[in-house]
Design a protein around this motif. Structure first.
Motif, PDB file in Angstrom:
ATOM      1  N   TYR A  28       0.839  -1.211   0.000  1.00  0.00           N
ATOM      2  CA  TYR A  28       0.000   0.000   0.000  1.00  0.00           C
ATOM      3  C   TYR A  28       0.866   1.249   0.000  1.00  0.00           C
ATOM      4  CZ  TYR A  28      -4.281  -2.669   0.752  1.00  0.00           C
ATOM      5  OH  TYR A  28      -5.345  -3.509   0.595  1.00  0.00           O
ATOM      6  N   LYS A  29       0.583   2.171  -0.903  1.00  0.00           N
ATOM      7  CA  LYS A  29       1.384   3.385  -1.064  1.00  0.00           C
ATOM      8  C   LYS A  29       0.800   4.539  -0.239  1.00  0.00           C
ATOM      9  CE  LYS A  29       1.172   3.857  -5.626  1.00  0.00           C
ATOM     10  NZ  LYS A  29       1.619   4.232  -6.996  1.00  0.00           N
ATOM     11  N   ASN A  30       1.586   5.593  -0.118  1.00  0.00           N
ATOM     12  CA  ASN A  30       1.117   6.779   0.612  1.00  0.00           C
ATOM     13  C   ASN A  30       0.406   7.779  -0.294  1.00  0.00           C
ATOM     14  OD1 ASN A  30       1.989   5.915   3.105  1.00  0.00           O
ATOM     15  ND2 ASN A  30       4.020   6.862   2.907  1.00  0.00           N
ATOM     16  N   ASP A  31       0.288   7.447  -1.589  1.00  0.00           N
ATOM     17  CA  ASP A  31      -0.338   8.377  -2.527  1.00  0.00           C
ATOM     18  C   ASP A  31      -1.852   8.407  -2.337  1.00  0.00           C
ATOM     19  OD1 ASP A  31       1.858   8.655  -5.080  1.00  0.00           O
ATOM     20  OD2 ASP A  31       2.050   6.958  -3.717  1.00  0.00           O
ATOM     21  N   ALA A  32      -2.412   9.603  -2.504  1.00  0.00           N
ATOM     22  CA  ALA A  32      -3.870   9.740  -2.544  1.00  0.00           C
ATOM     23  C   ALA A  32      -4.219  10.382  -3.872  1.00  0.00           C
ATOM     24  CB  ALA A  32      -4.367  10.617  -1.407  1.00  0.00           C
ATOM     25  N   THR A  33      -5.208   9.807  -4.562  1.00  0.00           N
ATOM     26  CA  THR A  33      -5.690  10.448  -5.786  1.00  0.00           C
ATOM     27  C   THR A  33      -7.202  10.536  -5.717  1.00  0.00           C
ATOM     28  OG1 THR A  33      -6.033   8.415  -7.047  1.00  0.00           O
ATOM     29  CG2 THR A  33      -3.833   9.394  -7.161  1.00  0.00           C
ATOM     30  N   ASP A  41      -1.941  13.767  -4.029  1.00  0.00           N
ATOM     31  CA  ASP A  41      -1.093  14.198  -2.925  1.00  0.00           C
ATOM     32  C   ASP A  41      -0.472  12.950  -2.290  1.00  0.00           C
ATOM     33  OD1 ASP A  41       0.155  15.877  -1.102  1.00  0.00           O
ATOM     34  OD2 ASP A  41      -1.671  16.986  -0.629  1.00  0.00           O
ATOM     35  N   GLN A  42       0.371  13.176  -1.312  1.00  0.00           N
ATOM     36  CA  GLN A  42       0.994  12.070  -0.583  1.00  0.00           C
ATOM     37  C   GLN A  42       0.818  12.326   0.891  1.00  0.00           C
ATOM     38  OE1 GLN A  42       4.926  10.879  -1.293  1.00  0.00           O
ATOM     39  NE2 GLN A  42       4.242   9.673  -3.028  1.00  0.00           N
ATOM     40  N   PHE A  43       0.569  11.273   1.662  1.00  0.00           N
ATOM     41  CA  PHE A  43       0.379  11.403   3.101  1.00  0.00           C
ATOM     42  C   PHE A  43       1.180  10.324   3.801  1.00  0.00           C
ATOM     43  CE2 PHE A  43      -3.384  13.150   1.083  1.00  0.00           C
ATOM     44  CZ  PHE A  43      -3.586  14.328   1.783  1.00  0.00           C
ATOM     45  N   ALA A  44       2.212  10.731   4.540  1.00  0.00           N
ATOM     46  CA  ALA A  44       3.038   9.749   5.253  1.00  0.00           C
ATOM     47  C   ALA A  44       2.138   8.961   6.203  1.00  0.00           C
ATOM     48  CB  ALA A  44       4.135  10.472   6.019  1.00  0.00           C
ATOM     49  N   GLY A  45       2.194   7.636   6.111  1.00  0.00           N
ATOM     50  CA  GLY A  45       1.402   6.797   7.011  1.00  0.00           C
ATOM     51  C   GLY A  45       0.094   6.300   6.413  1.00  0.00           C
ATOM     52  N   LYS A  46      -0.294   6.815   5.246  1.00  0.00           N
ATOM     53  CA  LYS A  46      -1.572   6.389   4.653  1.00  0.00           C
ATOM     54  C   LYS A  46      -1.527   4.915   4.220  1.00  0.00           C
ATOM     55  CE  LYS A  46      -4.680   7.412   0.762  1.00  0.00           C
ATOM     56  NZ  LYS A  46      -4.369   6.334  -0.188  1.00  0.00           N
TER      57      LYS A  46
END
Ligand code: TMP
Ligand code: ASP
Length: 240
Positions: A28-33, A41-46
């Motif tokens: 699972y990546k930290n990227d949000a689309t 965007d990117q969120f550390a821990g997502k």
């Protein structure tokens, strides 16, 4: 153990497992689309939060005898699953009107949908995942009438189980998206993820949005929100 990269999507990377051709590792990546990748965007821990929330949900579904690809969480950001061929449909179940339904058909937000409404979208980024009917699905997604009936029955069962699970966490399951895949023998099982990225969850007490809408609409802190979801699900682990 982790083999080569098979595929990279917007939210996850998929790896082969060395020596186990029937399994895959989802990372699972930290990227949000959102809006089909137009907002990013990117969120550390997502990645950690969606991995652990999905694992918790799929474990619960397994206990309730829902067949899925999920095997187990390997660590904070990775889980091991059975390899499936994804049926290119996004199966959305809606309990309360929100999101694209309100825009498309002018059904007011918060209208209760009872029985729940099922919608099929064709999983195709170039076409922006269009809404389709059963006949389109049979033509585009290589599914029979029987497969579609089976998918819809499973989707409604999963909805009932998850409505109850989230209620215990003081969350209303407004709507959510599922994907299904075929195992090597052709059996259709629940696949992909179920997380605040793929669900709408409203706080039962305050009505607050507790899902990816906080990112879509810039109305809150995504990590704080997802952390709250995980905590509430963990607190209710023993409740059936
Ligand atoms: P919608 O209201 O935008 O059609 O979304 C319905 C539900 O499906 C909502 O919980 C978000 C989820 N969803 C995804 O997980 N992925 C997607 O690509 C889309 C469009 C929706
Ligand atoms: N998940 C989709 C995307 O990444 C759409 C959305 O959730 O709004 O574009």
């Amino acid at each position: 153990m982790k083999g080569s990269l098979l595929y990279e999507g917007k939210a996850k990377k998929v790896y082969y497992v060395d020596g186990k051709p029937e399994q895959l590792i989802l990372s699972y990546k930290n990227d949000a689309t959102a809006f089909n990748g137009k907002k990013k965007d990117q969120f550390a821990g997502k990645g950690r939060l969606n991995n652990l929330i999905t694992a918790r949900i799929f474990e619960h579904l397994h206990q309730q005898h829902i067949p899925s690809h999920f095997l187990k969480a390997l660590n904070d950001t990775e889980q091991i699953v059975q390899k499936t061929t994804i049926v290119p449909l996004e199966v959305v179940v809606r309990n309360i009107a929100a999101g694209s339904l309100t825009r498309r058909l002018a059904i007011p937000e918060k209208t209760v949908l009872n029985p729940p409404l099922i919608e099929l979208f064709y999983k195709n980024d170039e076409l922006d995942d269009p809404l389709i009917n059963d006949d389109h699905a049979k033509r585009l997604a290589d599914v029979t009438e029987h497969d579609l009936d089976h998918i819809k029955i499973l989707a409604l069962k999963i909805n009932e189980i998850l409505k109850r699970l989230f209620r215990q966490a003081d969350l209303e399951l407004v709507d959510f998206k599922m994907e299904f895949g075929r195992l090597a023998d052709g059996t259709i099982v629940l696949a992909d993820e179920i997380s605040p990225d793929t669900c709408r969850l409203w706080d039962v007490t305050t009505g607050e949005k507790m899902d990816k809408d906080v990112f879509r609409e810039d109305i809150g802190d995504l990590i704080e929100t997802y952390e709250t979801i995980l905590q509430r699900l963990e607190e209710n682990k023993c409740v059936k």
